[in-house]
Design an enzyme around this catalytic site. Structure first.
Site, short mmCIF file in Angstrom:
data_model
loop_
_atom_site.label_atom_id
_atom_site.label_comp_id
_atom_site.label_asym_id
_atom_site.label_seq_id
_atom_site.Cartn_x
_atom_site.Cartn_y
_atom_site.Cartn_z
N ILE A 126 -114.85 -28.06 -39.96
CA ILE A 126 -116.13 -27.61 -40.51
C ILE A 126 -116.16 -27.99 -41.99
O ILE A 126 -115.42 -27.40 -42.80
CB ILE A 126 -116.29 -26.07 -40.35
CG1 ILE A 126 -116.13 -25.66 -38.88
CG2 ILE A 126 -117.64 -25.61 -40.89
CD1 ILE A 126 -115.99 -24.16 -38.65
N GLU A 171 -107.53 -27.29 -36.61
CA GLU A 171 -106.36 -26.50 -36.25
C GLU A 171 -106.41 -25.11 -36.89
O GLU A 171 -106.13 -24.10 -36.26
CB GLU A 171 -105.07 -27.19 -36.74
CG GLU A 171 -104.84 -28.57 -36.15
CD GLU A 171 -105.48 -29.69 -36.97
OE1 GLU A 171 -106.60 -29.51 -37.47
OE2 GLU A 171 -104.85 -30.75 -37.09
N CYS A 218 -102.74 -32.52 -40.51
CA CYS A 218 -102.48 -32.75 -41.94
C CYS A 218 -101.37 -31.82 -42.42
O CYS A 218 -100.98 -30.86 -41.74
CB CYS A 218 -103.76 -32.54 -42.75
SG CYS A 218 -104.18 -30.82 -43.03
N CYS A 241 -102.20 -28.08 -42.58
CA CYS A 241 -102.21 -27.44 -41.26
C CYS A 241 -100.79 -27.23 -40.73
O CYS A 241 -100.51 -26.20 -40.12
CB CYS A 241 -103.04 -28.25 -40.27
SG CYS A 241 -104.81 -28.03 -40.54
N1 THU Z 1 -109.13 -32.92 -40.18
C1 THU Z 1 -108.81 -31.96 -39.27
O1 THU Z 1 -109.69 -31.19 -38.83
N2 THU Z 1 -107.54 -31.87 -38.84
C2 THU Z 1 -106.54 -32.69 -39.25
O2 THU Z 1 -105.39 -32.43 -38.97
C3 THU Z 1 -106.86 -33.89 -40.02
C4 THU Z 1 -108.15 -33.83 -40.75
C5 THU Z 1 -110.50 -33.01 -40.67
C6 THU Z 1 -110.70 -32.59 -42.10
C7 THU Z 1 -111.96 -33.34 -42.45
O3 THU Z 1 -113.07 -32.56 -42.03
C8 THU Z 1 -111.90 -34.59 -41.61
O4 THU Z 1 -110.95 -34.34 -40.59
C9 THU Z 1 -111.50 -35.83 -42.38
O5 THU Z 1 -110.33 -35.63 -43.07
#
Ligand code: THU
Length: 141
Positions: A45, A57, A93, A96
């Site tokens: 989001i 996550e 990432c 997370c």
């Molecule tokens: N993003 C995630 O939701 N999870 C991850 O582990 C990697 C990145 C999202 C964050 C952002 O909204 C988009 O992906 C680009 O980085």
């Protein structure tokens, strides 16, 4: 009936449909399985001010934790850019990984990853594999 890895990935694909990611166009879905069998879905989001955005996550974990669940088995994650290359897995990432560290057992909690265009190609890691020598609650005792 227990949920299998392939089904958990399919739930992550479903969760991704709700992604709010107008700034990156990178949509992520996560499906978190609690040890009691409950499933929590999450998506990323984003926000016009950028930094308040949250990953899929952490959305899933926050939903589960705020509902009182605290024992977790596995999380499935899928992600990719609209119209982009969907051949790659979307690994969690660093933020997370550390967030997950707080609420799971690194040696046994599983992280399932699959490319969107080949969801049957599932790679399974333990959190410990993705975050070795981690810092957790016990370090502060
Ligand atoms: N993003 C995630 O939701 N999870 C991850 O582990 C990697 C990145 C999202 C964050 C952002 O909204 C988009 O992906 C680009 O980085």
């Amino acid at each position: 009936m227990p949920i299998c890895d392939a089904e958990l990935i399919q739930w992550a694909v479903k969760a991704r449909e709700k992604s709010y990611s107008p700034y990156s166009d990178f949509s992520v879905g996560a499906a978190l399985l609690a040890k009691n069998g409950k499933l929590y879905l999450g998506c990323n989001i984003e926000n016009a001010a950028f930094t308040p955005g949250i990953c899929a996550e952490r959305t899933a974990f926050s939903k589960a934790l705020s509902e009182g669940d605290k024992d977790f088995e596995a999380i499935a994650i899928v992600g990719g850019k609209e119209g982009g290359n969907l051949d790659h897995i979307c690994a969690p990432c660093g933020v997370c990984r550390q967030f997950i560290r707080e609420f799971t057992e690194p040696a046994t909690f599983r992280i399932l990853l699959a490319p969107l265009n080949a969801p049957e190609k599932i790679t399974s890691y333990t959190l410990e594999q993705l975050l070795p020598e981690s810092f957790g609650p016990d370090n502060l005792k």
